[in-house]
Design a protein around this motif. Structure first.
Motif, PDB file in Angstrom:
ATOM      1  N   LYS A   1       0.824  -1.214   0.000  1.00 25.87           N
ATOM      2  CA  LYS A   1       0.000   0.000   0.000  1.00 25.87           C
ATOM      3  C   LYS A   1       0.855   1.260   0.000  1.00 25.87           C
ATOM      4  O   LYS A   1       0.542   2.225  -0.683  1.00 25.87           O
ATOM      5  CB  LYS A   1      -0.914   0.014   1.219  1.00 25.87           C
ATOM      6  CG  LYS A   1      -1.767   1.270   1.265  1.00 25.87           C
ATOM      7  CD  LYS A   1      -2.916   1.155   2.209  1.00 25.87           C
ATOM      8  CE  LYS A   1      -3.705   2.451   2.240  1.00 25.87           C
ATOM      9  NZ  LYS A   1      -4.437   2.720   0.996  1.00 25.87           N
TER      10      LYS A   1
ATOM     11  N   HIS B   1      -6.965 -10.963  -3.849  1.00 32.29           N
ATOM     12  CA  HIS B   1      -8.243 -10.319  -3.561  1.00 32.29           C
ATOM     13  C   HIS B   1      -8.063  -8.910  -2.999  1.00 32.29           C
ATOM     14  O   HIS B   1      -8.749  -7.968  -3.409  1.00 32.29           O
ATOM     15  CB  HIS B   1      -9.008 -11.208  -2.571  1.00 32.29           C
ATOM     16  CG  HIS B   1     -10.370 -10.720  -2.209  1.00 32.29           C
ATOM     17  ND1 HIS B   1     -11.371 -10.527  -3.137  1.00 32.29           N
ATOM     18  CD2 HIS B   1     -10.904 -10.403  -1.015  1.00 32.29           C
ATOM     19  CE1 HIS B   1     -12.459 -10.102  -2.525  1.00 32.29           C
ATOM     20  NE2 HIS B   1     -12.206 -10.013  -1.240  1.00 32.29           N
ATOM     21  N   ILE B   2      -7.133  -8.754  -2.069  1.00 30.06           N
ATOM     22  CA  ILE B   2      -7.046  -7.446  -1.390  1.00 30.06           C
ATOM     23  C   ILE B   2      -6.051  -6.493  -2.032  1.00 30.06           C
ATOM     24  O   ILE B   2      -6.075  -5.295  -1.751  1.00 30.06           O
ATOM     25  CB  ILE B   2      -6.725  -7.602   0.118  1.00 30.06           C
ATOM     26  CG1 ILE B   2      -5.354  -8.269   0.352  1.00 30.06           C
ATOM     27  CG2 ILE B   2      -7.829  -8.352   0.826  1.00 30.06           C
ATOM     28  CD1 ILE B   2      -4.959  -8.344   1.818  1.00 30.06           C
ATOM     29  N   TRP B   3      -5.145  -7.011  -2.871  1.00 28.33           N
ATOM     30  CA  TRP B   3      -4.223  -6.113  -3.552  1.00 28.33           C
ATOM     31  C   TRP B   3      -4.697  -5.766  -4.951  1.00 28.33           C
ATOM     32  O   TRP B   3      -4.199  -4.833  -5.576  1.00 28.33           O
ATOM     33  CB  TRP B   3      -2.822  -6.731  -3.654  1.00 28.33           C
ATOM     34  CG  TRP B   3      -2.155  -6.965  -2.337  1.00 28.33           C
ATOM     35  CD1 TRP B   3      -2.569  -6.539  -1.113  1.00 28.33           C
ATOM     36  CD2 TRP B   3      -0.969  -7.712  -2.121  1.00 28.33           C
ATOM     37  NE1 TRP B   3      -1.687  -6.977  -0.135  1.00 28.33           N
ATOM     38  CE2 TRP B   3      -0.697  -7.700  -0.728  1.00 28.33           C
ATOM     39  CE3 TRP B   3      -0.083  -8.400  -2.954  1.00 28.33           C
ATOM     40  CZ2 TRP B   3       0.404  -8.341  -0.156  1.00 28.33           C
ATOM     41  CZ3 TRP B   3       1.020  -9.044  -2.391  1.00 28.33           C
ATOM     42  CH2 TRP B   3       1.252  -9.005  -1.005  1.00 28.33           C
TER      43      TRP B   3
ATOM     44  N   ARG C   1     -12.023  -9.212   4.544  1.00 29.64           N
ATOM     45  CA  ARG C   1     -12.777  -8.178   5.246  1.00 29.64           C
ATOM     46  C   ARG C   1     -12.109  -7.785   6.559  1.00 29.64           C
ATOM     47  O   ARG C   1     -12.654  -7.021   7.333  1.00 29.64           O
ATOM     48  CB  ARG C   1     -14.188  -8.673   5.531  1.00 29.64           C
ATOM     49  CG  ARG C   1     -15.034  -8.855   4.287  1.00 29.64           C
ATOM     50  CD  ARG C   1     -16.266  -9.665   4.588  1.00 29.64           C
ATOM     51  NE  ARG C   1     -17.123  -9.023   5.559  1.00 29.64           N
ATOM     52  CZ  ARG C   1     -18.106  -8.185   5.251  1.00 29.64           C
ATOM     53  NH1 ARG C   1     -18.351  -7.874   4.001  1.00 29.64           N
ATOM     54  NH2 ARG C   1     -18.852  -7.644   6.200  1.00 29.64           N
TER      55      ARG C   1
ATOM     56  N   GLU D   1      -4.086   2.836  -3.782  1.00 34.61           N
ATOM     57  CA  GLU D   1      -5.415   2.505  -3.301  1.00 34.61           C
ATOM     58  C   GLU D   1      -5.637   1.020  -3.562  1.00 34.61           C
ATOM     59  O   GLU D   1      -5.622   0.579  -4.700  1.00 34.61           O
ATOM     60  CB  GLU D   1      -6.434   3.349  -4.082  1.00 34.61           C
ATOM     61  CG  GLU D   1      -7.793   3.484  -3.422  1.00 34.61           C
ATOM     62  CD  GLU D   1      -7.740   4.173  -2.072  1.00 34.61           C
ATOM     63  OE1 GLU D   1      -6.918   5.100  -1.897  1.00 34.61           O
ATOM     64  OE2 GLU D   1      -8.515   3.788  -1.189  1.00 34.61           O
ATOM     65  N   LEU D   2      -5.828   0.272  -2.476  1.00 31.80           N
ATOM     66  CA  LEU D   2      -5.982  -1.168  -2.641  1.00 31.80           C
ATOM     67  C   LEU D   2      -7.456  -1.540  -2.567  1.00 31.80           C
ATOM     68  O   LEU D   2      -8.238  -0.852  -1.899  1.00 31.80           O
ATOM     69  CB  LEU D   2      -5.248  -1.923  -1.521  1.00 31.80           C
ATOM     70  CG  LEU D   2      -3.737  -1.774  -1.431  1.00 31.80           C
ATOM     71  CD1 LEU D   2      -3.201  -2.589  -0.270  1.00 31.80           C
ATOM     72  CD2 LEU D   2      -3.077  -2.233  -2.728  1.00 31.80           C
ATOM     73  N   PRO D   3      -7.832  -2.667  -3.188  1.00 35.44           N
ATOM     74  CA  PRO D   3      -9.201  -3.173  -2.998  1.00 35.44           C
ATOM     75  C   PRO D   3      -9.531  -3.369  -1.523  1.00 35.44           C
ATOM     76  O   PRO D   3     -10.686  -3.228  -1.128  1.00 35.44           O
ATOM     77  CB  PRO D   3      -9.182  -4.515  -3.741  1.00 35.44           C
ATOM     78  CG  PRO D   3      -8.132  -4.352  -4.777  1.00 35.44           C
ATOM     79  CD  PRO D   3      -7.094  -3.477  -4.178  1.00 35.44           C
ATOM     80  N   LEU D   4      -8.528  -3.658  -0.723  1.00 33.31           N
ATOM     81  CA  LEU D   4      -8.754  -3.830   0.719  1.00 33.31           C
ATOM     82  C   LEU D   4      -9.408  -2.597   1.314  1.00 33.31           C
ATOM     83  O   LEU D   4     -10.311  -2.695   2.150  1.00 33.31           O
ATOM     84  CB  LEU D   4      -7.428  -4.124   1.423  1.00 33.31           C
ATOM     85  CG  LEU D   4      -7.480  -4.253   2.941  1.00 33.31           C
ATOM     86  CD1 LEU D   4      -8.270  -5.469   3.363  1.00 33.31           C
ATOM     87  CD2 LEU D   4      -6.080  -4.314   3.544  1.00 33.31           C
ATOM     88  N   ASP D   5      -8.967  -1.432   0.890  1.00 29.05           N
ATOM     89  CA  ASP D   5      -9.537  -0.184   1.439  1.00 29.05           C
ATOM     90  C   ASP D   5     -11.016  -0.088   1.121  1.00 29.05           C
ATOM     91  O   ASP D   5     -11.825   0.280   1.974  1.00 29.05           O
ATOM     92  CB  ASP D   5      -8.801   1.031   0.860  1.00 29.05           C
ATOM     93  CG  ASP D   5      -7.314   0.988   1.126  1.00 29.05           C
ATOM     94  OD1 ASP D   5      -6.530   1.251   0.188  1.00 29.05           O
ATOM     95  OD2 ASP D   5      -6.938   0.676   2.266  1.00 29.05           O
TER      96      ASP D   5
ATOM     97  N   ILE E   1     -13.012  -2.570   0.355  1.00 30.51           N
ATOM     98  CA  ILE E   1     -13.745  -3.633   1.058  1.00 30.51           C
ATOM     99  C   ILE E   1     -14.009  -3.216   2.494  1.00 30.51           C
ATOM    100  O   ILE E   1     -15.137  -3.346   3.000  1.00 30.51           O
ATOM    101  CB  ILE E   1     -12.941  -4.953   1.033  1.00 30.51           C
ATOM    102  CG1 ILE E   1     -12.830  -5.494  -0.389  1.00 30.51           C
ATOM    103  CG2 ILE E   1     -13.589  -6.000   1.938  1.00 30.51           C
ATOM    104  CD1 ILE E   1     -11.795  -6.602  -0.537  1.00 30.51           C
ATOM    105  N   ILE E   2     -12.996  -2.700   3.158  1.00 29.99           N
ATOM    106  CA  ILE E   2     -13.155  -2.321   4.564  1.00 29.99           C
ATOM    107  C   ILE E   2     -14.130  -1.144   4.683  1.00 29.99           C
ATOM    108  O   ILE E   2     -14.980  -1.112   5.579  1.00 29.99           O
ATOM    109  CB  ILE E   2     -11.795  -1.961   5.192  1.00 29.99           C
ATOM    110  CG1 ILE E   2     -10.826  -3.137   5.121  1.00 29.99           C
ATOM    111  CG2 ILE E   2     -11.968  -1.490   6.635  1.00 29.99           C
ATOM    112  CD1 ILE E   2     -11.216  -4.341   5.926  1.00 29.99           C
TER     113      ILE E   2
ATOM    114  N   ARG F   1     -17.566  -2.451   4.123  1.00 27.74           N
ATOM    115  CA  ARG F   1     -17.961  -3.246   5.287  1.00 27.74           C
ATOM    116  C   ARG F   1     -18.366  -2.342   6.438  1.00 27.74           C
ATOM    117  O   ARG F   1     -19.389  -2.554   7.088  1.00 27.74           O
ATOM    118  CB  ARG F   1     -16.795  -4.149   5.685  1.00 27.74           C
ATOM    119  CG  ARG F   1     -16.964  -4.837   7.012  1.00 27.74           C
ATOM    120  CD  ARG F   1     -15.660  -5.508   7.438  1.00 27.74           C
ATOM    121  NE  ARG F   1     -15.775  -5.943   8.816  1.00 27.74           N
ATOM    122  CZ  ARG F   1     -15.239  -5.314   9.848  1.00 27.74           C
ATOM    123  NH1 ARG F   1     -14.507  -4.245   9.661  1.00 27.74           N
ATOM    124  NH2 ARG F   1     -15.403  -5.760  11.073  1.00 27.74           N
TER     125      ARG F   1
END
Lengths: 447, 525, 252
Positions: free
Chosen positions: B120, B148-150, B168, C17-21, C23-24, C27
């Motif tokens: 990140k 999935h998250i990157w 999540r 900017e990651l997909p994690l951001d 998603i969180i 959520r």
């Protein structure tokens, strides 16, 4: 023009590095205790050198006989081009019977008896090199006198003034021992940095005294005589022919030591180069984080001595909970001065976080009054320096960790704040836990 | 391929990227275990075999940079220090119940946080190596999670539902790491068990394992202290720390090499050391002599013998002449030594068993022990229950911290009777002529009258800390009310014990240096 | 006035900017909506005293929960997170027994996914009313122990409990399957009108069952098999199946 400025800067840096190397190898034996981008250095020597170059004020502490005063004397002799004998004549010793007349100047008694007030300035006041040996033995009034004079670069006596166009101050102090006064916080705050002159270790210490006395390298009786005569002749403030003495000494040093000394013009240029160094945004943000943690109080508006935080304060995890006093406005000045000098020393074109991080413990150690509990935690840890420096170094590491995690968010918040103030736009500031966010809100009038 | 040269080339820019972490230049070496790197006390060592394998797919500089980014982020991001590592491990262990699973879960979580933080915040080639790293089902699932998250295709394989759930978790929010660790462990549990079953023995993750070797002894000590303060009870501390006893013993924690670490004793030592008394500087006293201090202008009414002729320019004129102001000098006083202390601790059945629950009586005794040991005094322990029936543990005066705490942690659990002959015999062996006495009890002592008679008659300072109020405590207070050297403290809540003990010992030290010239706490010169 | 932030005016962060951001953030947003919805639901129902467990009140409360959830787009993972959030909550969102169970049940019934798994093992609360009115075509797997009224008024769905159930399991079931891997409490199957209820362990006490089938282990206890020595409502003589401390997940 720019190329020549860069070239001149490089030349000056080369000369200064040569001076450092010479002192390190022949005069002041020490162990390296700093790592500057892979390059080892001794903190006492390097910071003394930077103090002399930038006109700072350094407090050198240590056990008796570990070279506190000699380090300052060697550095000043080679940076300012004075032989040691002249330096010695200007050193002010710390003892209770020091008077203003011995430190600053005295009236010319002969002329006084004729009704004319003429001041004979002391060598301490006249020379750019100001060394106070064992400052904590001086009464508070005399400590204050010296520090005020150095702060302004101006000495006054009997309604006459003497202005120094360049100067630096080295004060040495032993640890608490018999007959010692206290350096009170307002006086401590006037020093830019504190550094310890450490024992060099058995092996290096055994080398001291084996060869001829190192001072003789920087003694030059002929030029000393010229200097002292010139100072005596020019003691009434008239233009004194010390320039000739400088040349004589510089030539002698070049011949015997192979080191080229800096001229007055070079020193001035060098100071301008250092002062003009740009500070990058990350370093800027890091300094702001440090200042906020050392001055902020959510309960009382700012830190104040005698108003400690309650248990369970929201900001318990930050330094503002661990300190008892507020950081003064001299702290950022000291940080910028030495960080720039360090960046210049390393040949970098701007000040970065690393420079600030290296300098910060020395700039804040003597200015910070810690909670007992924080000191007691640190006291048990393994360390290579006095407790106060160690506590400052650990505190720096703690703040740096927070900065490392949050730097982008913090800089983003500062950027948004800039837009807010300019455009008066209704931009939502990022929320954060660090005291700096609260400071930003206060500056924007949101709190 | 000379990997050391590759590292030497890229190390400056990698260091700059991570804001100059205080780490030594990494090395490259053969490592027996199938891991990509080893980290030991701020020294990163890359495995040359892994480097060569990855170099078949990627440029050498990329491989080195990615591995170094991963290694450095463990120091700069997660877990950062041993305290954090212990907390994460403890959380995982509470969730999973088994040491092997907890270690694997902790290592995995730490890797995910470190890698994601790098990806990140910095330009890093870490994703590239995950395409070629390989590994078992667990590694596959983690790679799928990274995909999935990157938002990058790393060709991992994992149950989509599991990956969605893992995705999540707020890995980058430090405040939520413990709850995240719980969820992470819970979700991965089946995979961890499967992995452990198939492999027979725990296989570390491909990029490395995270053990106590990564930390210096000082880091470990700080981590244990912080962890002791954070855990709600001693059992959790024991459950966690006992999994590291071999490593701790190797680092010197415990009774010495070859002897296992007593987690309970370690707990009380670490906790007691967080309650610390200030150490006063060397006492200064007035020397009684006056010495010149500063000048003020002389006034006509003032005596002339203090006029400083030199600063008066030879003139005797009011306002011009200067006279000395004198003040009393300070010099060293006699440094009072700290007497030894005999700690009498009640461990009868009515007191808490220190090995089952946190005993604030033992903790209070530990606080006093720390205060005396730090001032180079010796401490003796008389841990009693029914001493007449041999329910006692006696430790003579000494400074062996481990032995003292071992003595304090003994729980006899029987009746309560104090054998005063033993106490007196032990007291007489003290090196200092009049040692201090500290008694911590609930006062339900069978031979209380004898105890009262003894304490009121013995020399030295006595501190009695008792829990709760009952007839015995009232009787004790009444009889000892006017005793000049005996202080009694009632503790309403067990948690007050350490504070009471500290207060009393602190006031003792204040009394012993009553001639101290008060110096600001910031004064250190 | 000088702008102390001027130096940062042009700062542009270099973070990816990651997909994690996303998603969180998503959520957190949905969870916030769900918590607000739950708060509204509790406030509304507290006036109606929903914890008086009476069918009319429950039905009305359930309808309120469904209405509250109407405009919230949530997934099965959000259901799990809501359970975790309610489990650890105190103060304004303290779960209040029946209301929280009903709310979760409504979420399970209206999420898009057909198969829902809730890991309740590490939760401190035993939610009641899970599987309430689960419609046909949906499967609800409850890993761990559950509270009272599990599978109440089941409407064709399949509910599997891998741990123990409380009292009134399967109350008023109409159709569908309720399977409990360990034991159930008193009044099991009370008012049951159809469907199959299987308890692999012990049934503490059968309720007044009207129709449907109830099995205790392999043995059918309602309607009672003629040759079986046991009668409806009596305790089985089989040894009790006690759930071990650590539930081992079944491998499928």
């Amino acid at each position: 023009m720019r190329n020549s400025a860069v070239r001149n800067s490089k030349d000056s840096r080369g000369k200064v590095r040569a001076i450092y190397a010479f002192i390190n190898e022949h005069l002041y034996f020490s162990r390296p205790d700093l790592n500057l981008h892979g390059e080892p250095a001794n903190a006492t020597l390097l910071l003394s050198l930077l103090t002399a170059l930038t006109g700072g004020k350094a407090l050198v502490i240590g056990e008796p006989g570990l070279g506190k005063t000699t380090a300052a004397e060697y550095v000043c002799a080679m940076v300012y081009g004075f032989p040691l004998g002249v330096i010695w004549s200007s050193v002010v010793g710390g003892h209770p019977e020091q008077t203003e007349e011995k430190i600053v100047g005295r009236p010319d008694l002969g002329k006084l008896n004729q009704g004319e007030e003429v001041v004979i300035w002391s060598h301490f006041a006249r020379l750019p090199v100001k060394i106070v040996d064992e400052i904590n033995r001086l009464p508070e009034t005399k400590q204050s006198l010296i520090l005020d004079g150095v702060e302004r670069g101006k000495w006054e006596y009997l309604n006459q003034s003497l202005i120094n166009d360049e100067f630096c101050l080295f004060a040495t102090a032993n640890y608490q021992d018999q007959g010692t006064n206290t350096l009170v916080p307002p006086l401590l705050d006037r020093f830019d940095i504190v550094v310890e002159s450490k024992h060099p270790g058995a092996n290096i210490a055994s080398l001291i005294g084996q060869d001829r006395s190192p001072e003789t390298i920087l003694r030059h009786p002929a030029s000393e005589e010229t200097f002292l005569t010139a100072l005596r002749d020019g003691r009434n403030g008239k233009q004194d022919p010390v320039a000739q003495a400088h040349k004589q000494f510089a030539k002698a040093v070049q011949q015997h030591c192979g080191v080229t000394l800096l001229s007055h013009a070079e020193r001035q240029t060098l100071r301008q180069d250092i002062a003009a160094m740009e500070v990058d945004l990350a370093a800027n943000a890091f300094i702001r984080m440090v200042l906020s943690e050392l001055s902020f109080c959510c309960q009382y508006g700012q830190k104040r001595s005698g108003e400690p935080c309650d248990e369970g304060c929201h900001y318990t995890g930050y330094l503002c909970y661990e300190v008892n006093n507020c950081a003064s406005n001299r702290l950022p000045g000291s940080i910028y001065r030495y960080a720039r000098a360090l960046a210049w020393w390393l040949g970098h074109d701007r000040v970065e976080v690393e420079h600030v991080r290296l300098v910060l413990p020395y700039a804040m150690a003597h200015r910070t009054q810690w909670r007992e509990s924080y000191l007691l935690t640190r006291e048990r840890e393994r360390r290579q320096e006095p407790l106060m420096l160690h506590a400052a170094r650990q505190a720096t590491a703690d703040i740096f960790r927070r900065f490392h995690e949050q730097q982008h968010d913090v800089m983003q918040a500062l950027s948004l704040a800039a837009h807010c103030l300019e455009n008066d736009a209704d931009i939502a500031l990022p929320q954060g836990d660090h005291p700096l966010y609260a400071e930003i809100r206060r500056d924007l009038g949101l709190e | 391929m000379n990997w050391q040269d590759v590292i030497a080339d890229i190390w400056p820019q990698v260091r700059r990227k991570h804001l100059w972490p205080e780490l030594a230049v990494p090395l490259v070496d053969d490592i027996e275990m199938p891991v990509a790197m080893r980290m030991h006390d701020k020294q990163i060592t890359l495995n040359v075999a892994t480097c060569n394998t990855l170099a078949e797919h990627l440029p050498a500089a990329t491989v080195a940079e990615a591995l170094l980014d991963h290694g450095i982020s463990h120091y700069t991001r997660c877990p950062w220090d041993f305290a954090t590592h212990l907390q994460l491990y403890s959380t995982a262990k509470a969730e999973l119940g088994r040491k092997s699973l907890a270690k694997l879960a902790t290592d995995s979580f730490i890797d995910v946080v470190a890698n994601t933080s790098c990806v990140k915040n910095l330009p890093t080639p870490i994703p590239d190596i995950y395409r070629h790293l390989g590994g078992g089902a667990l590694e596959g699932a983690l790679t799928a999670l990274y995909t999935h998250i990157w938002g990058m295709d790393l060709q991992g394989s994992g149950d989509p539902a599991l990956v969605r759930r893992l995705g999540r978790i707020p890995y980058l929010d430090r405040q939520q790491w413990m709850s995240s660790m719980r969820r992470f462990s819970r979700l991965l549990q089946p995979l961890l068990e499967e992995e452990t079953r198939q492999q027979q023995q725990q296989t570390p993750l491909a990029l490395g394992r995270h053990s106590l070797d990564s930390y210096s002894p000082e880091d470990v000590l700080k981590g244990l202290q912080a962890f002791a303060q954070q855990v709600p009870d001693i059992q959790q501390f024991r459950d966690t720390v006992s999994d590291f006893t071999e490593d701790l013993a190797r680092l010197g924690f415990g009774a010495g090499r070859g002897r296992s670490v007593d987690a309970d004793v370690l707990y009380y030592i670490q906790l007691a050391q967080t309650y610390q008394l200030p150490i006063r500087s060397l006492p200064m006293e007035r020397s009684g002599s006056l010495e010149p201090y500063s000048h003020i202008p002389w006034e006509a009414s003032k005596p002339v013998q203090d006029i400083d002729v030199w600063t008066s320019f030879g003139k005797l004129l009011p306002g011009v002449s200067q006279t000395w102001v004198r003040r009393a000098g300070s010099t060293y006083g006699q440094r009072e030594g700290t007497p030894d202390c005999l700690v009498m601790l009640d461990s009868s059945g009515s007191m808490t068993n220190p090995r089952k629950h946190v005993s604030f009586a033992v903790l209070g005794a530990g606080c006093a022990v720390e205060a005396y040991l730090r001032r180079e005094a010796h401490v003796a322990v008389y841990n009693f229950s029914d001493a007449h029936m041999d329910g006692k543990t006696v430790l003579p005066f000494g400074a062996n911290r481990q032995a003292i705490y071992q003595g304090l942690c003994v729980y006899h659990g029987g009746g309560t009777s104090l054998r005063l002959r033993d106490v007196e015999a032990l007291r007489r062996t003290a090196a200092s002529p009049v040692p201090d006495l500290l008694l911590i009890t609930d006062m339900q002592i069978t031979n209380l009258e004898e105890v009262i008679a003894y304490l009121t008659g013995v020399d030295g300072r006595i501190t009695v800390v008792h829990i709760g109020e009952n007839n015995a405590t009232n009787r004790f207070r009444q009889v000892t009310r006017h005793h000049p050297r005996l202080c009694v403290f009632t503790v309403q809540d067990c948690q007050d014990i350490p504070q009471i003990v500290l207060g009393q010992v602190q006031s003792y030290f204040a009394m012993s240096s009553h001639r101290v010239a008060s110096a600001p706490s910031s004064s250190w010169l | 006035m000088v702008n102390p932030f001027q130096a940062f005016r042009h700062y542009a962060g270099a973070r990816r900017e990651l997909p994690l951001d996303r998603i969180i953030a998503q959520r957190d947003h949905v969870l916030q909506q769900l918590l607000q919805g739950y708060q509204t639901f509790v406030e509304e129902e507290s006036r109606q005293l929903v914890w008086v467990v009476e069918q009319g009140a429950l039905s009305r409360a359930y309808t309120t929960a469904v209405d509250v959830l109407q405009d919230i787009h949530f997934t099965v993972e959000d259901v799990e997170d809501m359970c975790t959030e309610l489990d650890g909550a105190s103060g304004a969102t303290t779960p209040l027994g029946a209301p929280s169970g009903l709310f979760i049940a409504a979420m399970c019934n209206y999420t898009e996914e057909r198969d829902i798994t809730l890991n309740l093992r590490s939760m401190t609360r035993r939610w009641p009313f899970l599987g309430y009115r689960l419609p046909g075509g949906r499967r609800l797997f409850l890993e761990g122990d559950v509270g009272d009224f599990v599978g109440a008024l089941l409407e064709g769905g399949e509910v599997t409990v891998t741990g123990n159930a409380g009292n009134y399991a399967g109350i008023g079931m109409r159709s569908g399957t309720l399977q409990i891997d360990y034991s159930s409490g008193k009044n099991t199957g009370e008012g049951m009108r159809g469907g199959v209820l299987r308890v692999q362990g012990r049934i503490a006490e059968l309720g007044k069952v009207q129709q449907g089938a109830i099995f205790e282990g392999d043995q059918q206890v309602f309607p009672a098999a003629p040759e079986s020595p046991t009668t409806s409502g009596s305790k089985s003589s089989r040894p009790e199946r006690v759930r071990p401390e650590t539930v081992q997940r079944k491998t499928s």
